[in-house]
Design a protein around this motif. Structure first.
Motif, PDB file in Angstrom:
ATOM      1  N   GLY A 580     -10.054  -1.984   6.642  1.00 13.29           N
ATOM      2  CA  GLY A 580      -9.293  -1.166   7.502  1.00 13.29           C
ATOM      3  C   GLY A 580      -7.833  -0.884   6.942  1.00 13.29           C
ATOM      4  O   GLY A 580      -7.530  -0.978   5.935  1.00 13.29           O
ATOM      5  N   GLY A 583      -2.715  -1.621  11.901  1.00  9.89           N
ATOM      6  CA  GLY A 583      -3.031  -1.133  13.184  1.00  9.89           C
ATOM      7  C   GLY A 583      -4.363  -0.945  13.616  1.00  9.89           C
ATOM      8  O   GLY A 583      -4.637  -0.575  14.846  1.00  9.89           O
ATOM      9  N   LYS A 584      -5.334  -0.952  12.580  1.00  7.29           N
ATOM     10  CA  LYS A 584      -6.465  -0.669  13.056  1.00  7.29           C
ATOM     11  C   LYS A 584      -7.413  -1.476  11.892  1.00  7.29           C
ATOM     12  O   LYS A 584      -8.464  -0.996  11.377  1.00  7.29           O
ATOM     13  N   TYR A 585      -7.022  -2.659  12.023  1.00 10.63           N
ATOM     14  CA  TYR A 585      -7.816  -3.571  10.854  1.00 10.63           C
ATOM     15  C   TYR A 585      -9.261  -4.127  11.506  1.00 10.63           C
ATOM     16  O   TYR A 585      -9.351  -4.200  12.630  1.00 10.63           O
ATOM     17  N   ASN A 586     -10.143  -4.195  10.613  1.00  8.58           N
ATOM     18  CA  ASN A 586     -11.586  -4.779  11.145  1.00  8.58           C
ATOM     19  C   ASN A 586     -11.455  -6.181  11.127  1.00  8.58           C
ATOM     20  O   ASN A 586     -10.633  -6.696  10.296  1.00  8.58           O
ATOM     21  N   ARG A 593      -9.053 -11.322  10.793  1.00 11.49           N
ATOM     22  CA  ARG A 593      -8.747 -10.103   9.934  1.00 11.49           C
ATOM     23  C   ARG A 593      -9.506 -10.411   8.874  1.00 11.49           C
ATOM     24  O   ARG A 593      -9.172 -11.169   8.073  1.00 11.49           O
ATOM     25  N   GLU A 795       4.266   0.428  15.525  1.00 11.51           N
ATOM     26  CA  GLU A 795       2.680   0.559  16.206  1.00 11.51           C
ATOM     27  C   GLU A 795       2.207  -0.898  16.081  1.00 11.51           C
ATOM     28  O   GLU A 795       1.199  -1.132  16.853  1.00 11.51           O
ATOM     29  N   TYR A 819      -2.779   9.257   9.406  1.00  5.24           N
ATOM     30  CA  TYR A 819      -3.750   7.964   8.982  1.00  5.24           C
ATOM     31  C   TYR A 819      -5.137   8.679   8.612  1.00  5.24           C
ATOM     32  O   TYR A 819      -6.186   7.722   8.441  1.00  5.24           O
TER      33      TYR A 819
END
Length: 900
Positions: A580, A583-586, A593, A795, A819
């Motif tokens: 990812g 701010g938007k990690y899988n 993470r 963020e 992004y």
């Protein structure tokens, strides 16, 4: 009484006037000239010494060709008595003798007389020498021969090749210089029989006796025969041909010569001081048989072919070392390639103002890009301008290696007289016969009815076996997943560790401990896989032993290949691909993470994984091959010393008891040896683009491996039955499959794991030299900055302000589509796919073209074979004519020169 088991056995009919001498005519003996005229009285005085050496019967004349071992306490007395009675009826001579160190052990010595040898040599179609080869048969060949003699004289003035063995150090193996034909008692006068005792070599004698042991009945019934069944049911403990004596001597071999072939093999092959010498393949073949000889020939050929691969790989590594700093680049011919990587590492080391985003959730802090300088430099050692060239070179090398091995194998099969040899029809496995004894059909080869496995039963068992294979592969993937979870958990812990060194290099600590844990899992699962492979192969009920061995070998290769390489495939193609963005990690299970690559790339993790697994695996294999048998033999000697019998009486053990105390060869023969080398071949070729030092490590290991295997075969193992073979079996097909897979994986490694393609795209499309041609050093200036995207730290909600950078091609936060992937991302992706397609087609085309150009058999060998076949027929006719004319002249009859 057949039911009684006598501890001693004597049969007057077996003590005839059969004169046997040791096979000394083929060994170096400085005293031979004096021994030729030795009076008979002296030879009779040596009878006791020859018998006590463990190579002869008690009379000191009959050579021991095979040894059977059983326990007196064994209840299978009737089977053993019937079996031995039938062996005597077939013409073998037997003599029992109790063990010196164990009163419960009894040895049965087997001798095969001349008449029986001749009878079974004719049945087995064994080819024997009958006339010296004549190489120069016309003026053209004589001219070539004179040129060769002149070249030899010229070479005699040059320095001698230190890798070659001295001709004086090896025996004159006469059969390699003679034409051969299938042995026939009716035409025995055709064959060159100077000495009946040495006409059939020891390995041939043992093979004939083994053939008889396999086909002698021990009970009434179609399948109640063979020594293998008697070994399985406990009637006998072991069956093996004896070694030819001790491998050591009190006297040096240079002054006193070799005592026997085993001593000669030890001195000229198995000693560590011979590590740089060529192998005496003809002597290995003569002592251990063609099957083992072919293994060592293949291993030596593979090791020799690794030399150019290791040198090129070392050059690529040193090339990366010397071009680590772009200011050191001076080679104009490779300037464009080298600067593709050297400029990137230089920019990383100079980026002291670029702030990188945190690489973990809680304990990671903001870091500057130049803190990754050491990782970038180490990565450059493996990911440099020579990577693509080396990947193409190794793909071509694998093809050349296999094609030239086929030519080498053809020469060996000719020299070893295996061209016209066909494997004998194998006997059925006892388990197969017991399972399918109710269903029979006629064997199309033998014409006899035999048990038959119906197709529905065979298919259902095969499906169960395939399901078991997939289940074990899923178990491997589960183990890899467990290691991935460990890395995710350890990543957070090492990032907050108290020790400064570990806290600073927490990614290296995570990768290093993950590799070690993965290696321990690999070695643990290998034990489980072997047992599962046995179970699944037995479940299939293969018809013969060779079918069982091929099925078992294929399963073991699949299990161990997936076990060794699954974690490497994960790091090469999956690590960091699905992490990812900031701010938007899988996250895994919405908790951990996913791990992402280091700012300098994932290649350093791949190199570490391959290097550690390859080195540790080779060290473990070498210990298990030599260290474990040494410990076992040491423990058995220690138990004998505790008894105190030998130390007090100073009794020297006979050879058959010394062999009994050695370790038997593996149950599945050479499978473990081939499996180890084939897996190493996979390591050497499949991911060689990421680890160019793999061929060098393989070369160093194989130099040791050859001597380890030699030492093990000569000193630590009982002598195996000298089996025949014309090739390396199923392993050649597996090697070809690995060669194909290597092209695909290297294409993906260069295109996806390496930064080679993104640098090319930047240089030609986005760099300062766009549309100007790739010629100047400034063309890659700004590449690192272009490969890093921007993220707004506010963020994250962690109190940070400003911007940080991360590896990706995404739009900045102030863009209209923040992004989202940029156009450069799609250009790089398209270039990667195009490179994979072009690379694969190019390399496969080159491989196919090279395979087409190289014939499987040298042309001169084909001509020699056809010429020899013609000459053999002519010589047989001439020899028959001469024999008939002598007979007529002897009987006083007139004879004519034409064919009678």
């Amino acid at each position: 009484d057949a039911g009684k088991d006598k501890d001693t056995y004597t049969d007057d009919s077996e003590h005839g006037n059969y004169d046997a001498r040791t096979d000394q005519s083929l060994l170096i003996q400085n005293k031979l000239t004096r021994q030729k005229t030795e009076p008979r009285t002296k030879s009779s005085l040596k009878t006791d010494a020859m018998a006590s050496s463990g190579l002869f019967f008690k009379d000191g004349k009959k050579r021991i060709d095979y040894i059977l071992v059983y326990k007196k306490s064994s209840p299978q007395v009737e089977k053993r008595s019937t079996f031995e009675k039938n062996l005597r009826a077939e013409g073998l001579m037997l003599e029992r003798e109790p063990a010196v160190t164990n009163s419960d052990i009894m040895f049965v010595k087997i001798h095969c007389p001349w008449e029986t040898l001749c009878k079974y040599a004719e049945r087995m179609n064994i080819r024997m020498p009958f006339r010296k080869k004549c190489y120069y048969t016309d003026w053209r060949s004589k001219t070539v021969g004179s040129l060769q003699r002149n070249m030899r004289e010229l070479k005699s003035w040059l320095p001698r090749n230190p890798m070659k063995l001295d001709k004086e150090a090896l025996p004159d193996l006469e059969e390699t210089d003679c034409y051969t034909a299938p042995f026939s008692r009716a035409r025995i006068h055709h064959f060159t029989i100077n000495n009946k005792d040495s006409f059939f070599s020891n390995s041939t004698r043992s093979r004939i006796v083994h053939h008889m042991l396999q086909r002698t009945k021990y009970e009434d019934g179609k399948s109640k025969m063979g020594i293998n069944r008697l070994l399985n049911n406990g009637t006998y403990e072991a069956a093996f041909p004896p070694h030819e004596g001790s491998h050591k001597s009190r006297h040096p071999i240079k002054t006193h010569g070799a005592q026997n072939h085993r001593h000669l093999l030890y001195e000229r092959w198995a000693r560590w001081g011979m590590w740089y010498k060529y192998q005496p393949l003809d002597l290995i073949r003569r002592y251990f048989g063609e099957k083992i000889g072919l293994y060592f020939a293949w291993l030596g050929w593979y090791t020799g072919m690794l030399i150019p691969a290791a040198l090129v790989g070392l050059f690529v590594f040193l090339y990366g070392l010397f071009t680590m700093d772009s200011s050191q680049v001076r080679l104009k011919a490779f300037y464009n390639l080298c600067f593709l990587v050297s400029c990137g590492s230089k920019e990383i080391c100079e980026a002291n103002e670029t702030i990188m985003c945190p690489m973990c959730e809680r304990n990671c802090t903001l870091q500057k890009l130049n803190e990754s300088c050491i990782y970038a430099k180490v990565t450059h050692l493996f990911d440099n301008g020579g990577t693509v060239f080396f990947a193409i070179f190794m793909a071509i090398w694998a093809t050349v290696f296999l094609e030239f091995w086929k030519r080498r194998r053809a020469v060996l099969t000719y020299d070893w007289d295996l061209i016209d040899w066909e494997d004998e029809e194998e006997e059925l496995r006892p388990q197969f016969e017991a399972k399918y004894s109710q269903v029979e059909r006629v064997n199309p080869i033998t014409g006899k009815p035999e048990p038959f496995q119906p197709f529905p039963d065979k298919l259902s068992r095969l499906m169960v076996s395939v399901s078991g294979i997939f289940f074990m592969i899923s178990l491997v993937l589960t183990a890899v997943f467990a290691v991935v979870v460990y890395r995710l958990v350890a990543m957070e812990q090492f990032a907050s560790f108290k020790w400064y060194f570990i806290k600073k290099y927490w990614q290296f600590a995570t990768s290093g401990t993950g590799v070690c844990i993965n290696f321990m899992i690999i070695m643990s699962l290998n034990v489980v896989y072997e047992k599962v492979a046995y179970l699944l192969t037995d479940l299939e009920h293969p018809r013969t032993e060779s079918e069982w061995e091929n099925s078992f070998a294929l399963k073991m290769f699949l299990f161990q290949f997936v076990n060794l390489n699954s974690s490497i495939f994960y790091i090469a193609f999956f690590l960091g691909r699905f992490a990812g963005r900031p701010g938007k990690y899988n996250k895994l299970f919405n908790r951990w993470r996913l791990e992402e690559c280091h700012p300098s790339g994932c290649l350093i993790d791949l190199c570490l994984q391959m290097g550690v697994i390859m080195v540790l695996k080779q060290m473990w294999n070498n210990f298990m091959e030599l260290g474990y048998p040494l410990l076992q033999n040491w423990w058995s000697r220690r138990k004998m010393k505790r008894g105190g019998q030998l130390m007090e009486q100073k009794i020297s053990l006979p050879q058959w008891e010394k062999d009994w105390n050695l370790q038997p060869m593996n149950l599945h023969g050479l499978m473990d040896e081939y499996l180890e080398m084939v897996l190493q071949f996979g390591f050497t070729t499949i991911f060689v683009a990421a680890f160019p030092l793999a061929p060098l490590l393989a070369l160093l290991n194989n130099i040791i491996e050859i001597r380890l295997d030699a030492y093990k075969f000569v000193t630590q193992w009982r002598r195996p039955m000298p089996a025949r073979a014309t090739d390396i079996g199923i392993w050649y097909g597996i090697l070809e499959g690995i060669g194909v897979l290597a092209v695909i994986t290297n294409a993906f490694v260069i295109a996806i794991t390496s930064d080679y393609i993104p640098r090319f795209v930047y240089a030609y499309k986005y760099g300062p030299c766009t549309d100007q041609g790739y010629r100047q050093e400034k063309c890659l200036k700004g590449y690192v900055n272009s490969s890093l995207s921007i993220f707004d730290l506010s963020e994250l909600g962690m109190g940070y302000t400003g911007y940080c950078r991360y590896r990706d091609y995404r739009a900045p936060p102030w863009s209209s589509t923040p992004y989202e992937f940029t156009l450069q991302f799609w250009h790089v992706l398209a270039a990667r796919l195009a490179f994979i397609i072009v690379f694969e087609h190019l390399v496969f085309g080159i491989k196919s073209f090279i395979a087409y150009l190289i014939p499987d058999m040298p042309k001169d060998l084909c001509d020699r074979m056809r010429r020899e076949k013609y000459l053999v027929q002519e010589m047989m006719y001439e020899a028959e004519l001469e024999h008939l004319q002598r007979e007529r002249k002897k009987n006083g009859k007139q004879y004519h020169h034409e064919w009678p």
